[in-house]
Design an enzyme around this catalytic site. Structure first.
Site, PDB file in Angstrom:
ATOM      1  N   SER A  89      -9.902   1.087   2.939  1.00  0.00           N
ATOM      2  CA  SER A  89      -9.250   2.263   2.524  1.00  0.00           C
ATOM      3  C   SER A  89      -8.232   1.731   1.962  1.00  0.00           C
ATOM      4  CB  SER A  89      -8.488   3.203   3.635  1.00  0.00           C
ATOM      5  OG  SER A  89      -7.098   2.557   3.952  1.00  0.00           O
ATOM      6  N   SER A 139      -9.268  -0.917   7.589  1.00  0.00           N
ATOM      7  CA  SER A 139      -9.359  -0.768   6.147  1.00  0.00           C
ATOM      8  C   SER A 139      -8.352  -1.880   5.649  1.00  0.00           C
ATOM      9  CB  SER A 139      -8.525   0.215   6.216  1.00  0.00           C
ATOM     10  OG  SER A 139      -8.737   1.843   6.268  1.00  0.00           O
ATOM     11  N   LYS A 153       0.907  -0.861  -0.367  1.00  0.00           N
ATOM     12  CA  LYS A 153       0.036   0.371   0.032  1.00  0.00           C
ATOM     13  C   LYS A 153       0.609   0.609   0.254  1.00  0.00           C
ATOM     14  CE  LYS A 153      -3.803   1.703   2.730  1.00  0.00           C
ATOM     15  NZ  LYS A 153      -4.623   2.191   4.191  1.00  0.00           N
TER      16      LYS A 153
END
Lengths: 509, 145
Positions: free
Chosen positions: A170, A194, A81
């Site tokens: 997310s 997330s 990420k």
């Protein structure tokens, strides 16, 4: 080849029946083929392929007996990420303010993965600064869920797709990287869900370990007291492999615990007969879709049938958890975001009238509405006149929520079983009808209480909805019982026999 | 035959529903907002103060509305009785956190650290003149007080 799990790939690399270079090449090809899902923001293809070629040489030396050492993840592609610092690879948090930021160091968990031979194929898309539950609020545009997605036919003009399902957030890009087979595992971050939310929506395993087990050094902070690096994997065994490879105390993160951790391998033959599974009644929340409810029921009955003790329990403050979470989140965001001023790193505005003017212009240009909104709300809750009534009040409610978990686990419950999300992945058009703040309040209801209490939790794909979208269920355990959570999750995975997304047909077209 | 199968499946469904420990209906309670303390107002004075403290602007009326909604939502916390409850900062509150010795363990990375700055001069970061308050701007959002 891409349908292999991480565990299977390692054993094939070890016996020489699989080439690390070829494996990486296949992943890169797949990543390019499904590029339209917008899950990678910075590609690292050629570097990762170079490293995989090197690893392939090391493996062949091992297989031929010239070396007896082997690196667990030698040449295996992973996705990271874009809020984990990676030396010499741009790290943006999907924000204009870090659009030009190239970290001089690598986050500890990523470093450990690389030390074990893992290669990074790319940095993945996310909501700006991990603020969101859809991976729709990124400067790079939204991430698309690969399930039920109509991929463009190669050589043909792409039919305009009007709508598709969100990947969840997310860490949506990392979830998609694993679901599509473009990587054998991925890191996300989990502050309020997330990692688990997109894992559930994309039909992969998502693991948030106990707070303090995984180092946050190099993970750009959102809410320091809640952030945990999250693990995406194709199977529970893979999640366990990754967890064991990167967990442990880090002298660069004082919030990692110093207790030694015994590494473990999950057994294949698991019995859950002796376990007490708790069903927290408050997790039947308004708005739950019938297919999620049905999956939850079926799982509870499954444990019941094999002789586990299954009982309804209560976590009475669950309903208030999301409110508590959003107050604490905004407050820590307001503080964390104050470091972005354009002077030392990141975007710098052109306004040079005064330091304050430069800061204000930089931050205005650098942050999106969501980030700005949370900073302003955080500073509102932290105003002297509101501090006790909102910030301290939320911290008190946090204790009650943590206490709820302590009490059910203290009362003999081994593992809690809940849904991960209220529904299957919503469509992009529906999701963006209202603002990010409203959606975050709906999306994270079952995931953020876990962060407030620090306990470990994992989401495992349970079944497909009527429309063919994956549904995830969540297993929660007491603090530092990561192994127990993983073990029960693996047993459940063995029973469900969930078919992972198969995109091999794309390779032929 | 069909009928028998239908009865069977209905029976099975009912039996399973009753056996499941998952509650039949949502369990959340409705909160009577009239019993909660009044929400603090987001007025022009607060908007100005927050913009100054945060060094970001609300941008538009939508931004002000968003804060108002966040406060409205946060006010629900007052439905929870927290008498005699201590605030919780961190789940590691009952542990002694690791502190390393105060010695230099790395360094010689000046170039690496500074290469991310847009403006530097002889190993210094460059900032425009300080101690000048932000110019007041006319804005068309924020409730009138």
């Amino acid at each position: 080849m891409l349908s292999l799990t991480l565990r299977e790939a390692i054993s094939k690399l070890k016996d020489g029946s699989l080439s690390a270079a070829e494996l990486c090449e296949k992943c890169v090809t797949r990543a390019k083929r499904v590029q339209e899902l917008n899950f990678i923001v910075t590609e690292n293809f050629s570097q990762s392929q170079k490293e995989a070629v090197h690893s392939a040489r090391l493996w062949s030396e091992y297989v031929s007996g010239r070396h007896n050492e082997w690196r667990k993840f030698g040449g295996i592609p992973f996705a990271i990420k874009d809020n984990f610092c990676t030396k010499d690879i741009r790290t943006t948090c999907a924000s204009h303010i870090l659009n030009n930021y190239v970290p001089p160091y690598t986050a500890t968990v990523v470093q450990k993965l690389q030390d074990a031979g893992g290669v990074i194929i790319g940095k993945t898309n996310m909501d700006e600064f991990a603020m969101g539950a859809g991976s729709t609020d990124s400067i790079f545009g939204p991430v698309r869920n690969p399930w039920n997605y109509k991929f463009a036919q190669s050589g043909r003009e792409h039919d305009k797709i009007n709508d598709w399902h969100i990947a969840g957030g997310s860490s949506g890009g990392s979830a998609v990287a694993v679901a599509t087979g473009a990587s054998f595992g991925a890191f996300g971050s989990d502050t309020g869900g997330s990692t688990r939310n997109p894992a559930a929506y994309c039909g992969v395993v998502g693991f948030k370990s106990t707070y303090g087990r995984l180092s946050r050094h190099g993970l750009i902070p959102l809410v320091n007291s809640l952030d945990v690096p999250g693990i995406f994997a194709k199977s529970v065994d893979d999640a366990s492999l990754l967890f064991n490879a990167v967990a442990g105390h880090d002298t660069r993160d004082s919030t990692t615990v110093t207790d030694s951790m015994d590494t473990f391998t999950l057994p294949d033959d698991i019995s859950v007969k002796h376990l007490h599974i708790g069903i927290p009644k408050e997790y039947h929340a308004p708005g739950m879709s019938p297919c999620v409810l049905e999956a939850w029921r079926r799982a509870a009955d499954l444990f019941d049938r094999v002789g586990a003790k299954v009982s309804e329990v209560s976590l009475p403050h669950t309903q208030f958890s999301i409110i508590c979470y959003s107050v604490l989140c905004c407050a820590e965001v307001a503080s964390n975001m104050s470091r972005y001023d354009g002077i030392e790193y990141g975007h710098r505005a052109k306004n040079e009238d005064s330091t304050e003017e430069l800061y204000a212009a930089t931050r205005h240009e650098g942050f999106n509405d969501v980030v700005r909104g949370r900073i302003l709300a955080g500073n509102f809750f932290l105003l002297k006149r509101n501090y006790d009534n909102f910030f301290l009040k939320a911290q008190k409610v946090r204790r009650l929520i943590a206490e709820d978990f302590r009490q059910v686990f203290g009362g003999g419950v081994d593992i809690l079983l809940t849904p991960t999300t209220l529904t299957e992945a919503p469509t992009y058009s529906w999701f963006t009808e209202v603002d990010n703040r409203t959606r975050a309040e709906e999306q994270d209801v079952f995931t953020q209480p876990i962060n407030l209490a620090g306990v470990p939790a994992i989401t495992v794909p349970a079944s497909l909805s009527q429309s063919g979208l994956p549904i995830g269920l969540q297993f929660i355990g007491p603090n530092f019982h990561d192994k127990e959570v993983l073990t029960v999750a693996k047993w459940f995975e063995q029973q469900t026999n969930f078919k992972r997304l198969d995109l091999s047909h794309l390779d032929k077209s | 035959m069909l009928q028998r199968r239908l009865t069977y499946s209905v029976k099975f469904y009912i039996k399973r529903c009753f056996s499941s420990k998952v509650p039949e209906k949502p369990t959340w309670v409705t909160i009577d907002r009239s019993k909660l303390p009044k929400e603090p107002k987001v007025d022009r004075e607060v908007v100005d103060l927050l913009e100054r403290l945060s060094l970001v602007e609300f941008n538009n009326q939508e931004g002000v509305d968003r804060l108002t909604k966040a406060v409205h939502s946060a006010n629900l916390l007052h439905a929870v009785n927290t008498d005699n409850v201590e605030p919780m900062d961190s789940v590691l509150e009952d542990r002694i956190l690791y502190l390393r010795d105060d010695v230099v363990t790395d360094g010689n990375c000046l170039k690496d650290v500074m290469r991310n700055a847009t403006k530097t001069l002889e190993d210094y970061y460059v900032a425009p003149p300080g101690n000048i308050p932000l110019k007041q701007k006319e804005r068309d959002y924020g409730n009138k007080t």
